[in-house]
Write a protein that holds these residues in place. Sequence first.
Motif, PDB file in Angstrom:
ATOM      1  N   VAL A  72       0.864  -1.183   0.000  1.00  0.00           N
ATOM      2  CA  VAL A  72       0.000   0.000   0.000  1.00  0.00           C
ATOM      3  C   VAL A  72       0.896   1.228   0.000  1.00  0.00           C
ATOM      4  CG1 VAL A  72      -1.839   1.216   1.235  1.00  0.00           C
ATOM      5  CG2 VAL A  72      -1.762  -1.304   1.237  1.00  0.00           C
TER       6      VAL A  72
ATOM      7  N   CYS B 222     -10.150  -0.864   9.908  1.00  0.00           N
ATOM      8  CA  CYS B 222      -9.005   0.010   9.663  1.00  0.00           C
ATOM      9  C   CYS B 222      -8.953   1.006  10.812  1.00  0.00           C
ATOM     10  CB  CYS B 222      -9.173   0.741   8.330  1.00  0.00           C
ATOM     11  SG  CYS B 222      -7.881   1.984   8.065  1.00  0.00           S
TER      12      CYS B 222
ATOM     13  N   MET C 275       2.350   1.764   3.736  1.00  0.00           N
ATOM     14  CA  MET C 275       1.872   1.419   5.065  1.00  0.00           C
ATOM     15  C   MET C 275       2.795   0.352   5.650  1.00  0.00           C
ATOM     16  SD  MET C 275      -0.585   3.416   5.745  1.00  0.00           S
ATOM     17  CE  MET C 275      -0.965   2.695   7.348  1.00  0.00           C
TER      18      MET C 275
ATOM     19  N   CYS D 119      -6.081   3.938  -0.561  1.00  0.00           N
ATOM     20  CA  CYS D 119      -7.176   3.184   0.074  1.00  0.00           C
ATOM     21  C   CYS D 119      -8.519   3.877  -0.170  1.00  0.00           C
ATOM     22  CB  CYS D 119      -6.932   3.056   1.572  1.00  0.00           C
ATOM     23  SG  CYS D 119      -5.369   2.265   1.977  1.00  0.00           S
TER      24      CYS D 119
ATOM     25  N   LEU E 260      -4.430  -2.438  10.222  1.00  0.00           N
ATOM     26  CA  LEU E 260      -5.556  -3.379  10.158  1.00  0.00           C
ATOM     27  C   LEU E 260      -5.693  -4.113  11.483  1.00  0.00           C
ATOM     28  CD1 LEU E 260      -7.709  -4.533   8.171  1.00  0.00           C
ATOM     29  CD2 LEU E 260      -6.154  -6.470   7.866  1.00  0.00           C
TER      30      LEU E 260
ATOM     31  N   PRO F 142      -4.571   6.456   3.617  1.00  0.00           N
ATOM     32  CA  PRO F 142      -3.974   7.101   2.441  1.00  0.00           C
ATOM     33  C   PRO F 142      -4.916   7.127   1.241  1.00  0.00           C
ATOM     34  CG  PRO F 142      -2.954   4.962   2.830  1.00  0.00           C
ATOM     35  CD  PRO F 142      -3.859   5.216   3.992  1.00  0.00           C
TER      36      PRO F 142
HETATM   37  S1  SF4 Z   1      -7.672   0.636   4.466  1.00  0.00           S
HETATM   38 FE1  SF4 Z   1      -6.577   0.958   6.415  1.00  0.00          FE
HETATM   39  S2  SF4 Z   1      -5.972  -1.120   7.052  1.00  0.00           S
HETATM   40 FE2  SF4 Z   1      -6.449  -1.231   4.849  1.00  0.00          FE
HETATM   41  S3  SF4 Z   1      -4.509  -0.913   3.807  1.00  0.00           S
HETATM   42 FE3  SF4 Z   1      -5.509   1.094   3.975  1.00  0.00          FE
HETATM   43  S4  SF4 Z   1      -4.687   1.966   5.859  1.00  0.00           S
HETATM   44 FE4  SF4 Z   1      -4.255  -0.215   5.916  1.00  0.00          FE
END
Ligand code: SF4
Length: 120
Positions: A29, A82, A59, A92, A72, A89
């Motif tokens: 990510v 999350c 991440m 996402c 997560l 970011p």
């Molecule tokens: S949605 Fe949240 S948990 Fe999922 S990859 Fe993005 S920052 Fe990480």
Amino acid sequence: MSLNPISPSLESVEALCQSCGACCSTFRVSFYWAETTATSQGCVPVEMTEQMNLYRSCMKGTSSATPRCAALEGQIGQQVRCTIYENRPSVCREYQVFDSSGVINPRCNEARKKHGLTPL
Ligand code: SF4
Ligand code: SF4
């Protein structure tokens, strides 16, 4: 890929993702580093990120051989959350689970397959 495209509501997509979480534990990510709180305009907690190069961060946990985003919480395929949802970011935020025709994003099923979940 779904053979019978549907028009999912935002609520049903949120519920689906809260019982999945596969993509947060499959892909790296990454995003422009200035999205982090290392800058005054950034919102992604910098302590949950890794600097990849001069321009990109990711991440924490997602660049390993067995990725899992540090933000997560929960169990994949059961119940996930999350923990930085409001400050996640752009990559996402912009991810589309379904296209405008209601067809599932193939990346979802790629991630779900990796975690032994049934395709959508
Ligand atoms: S949605 Fe949240 S948990 Fe999922 S990859 Fe993005 S920052 Fe990480
Ligand atoms: S893989 Fe697709 S369905 Fe599962 S959490 Fe990610 S976006 Fe949602």
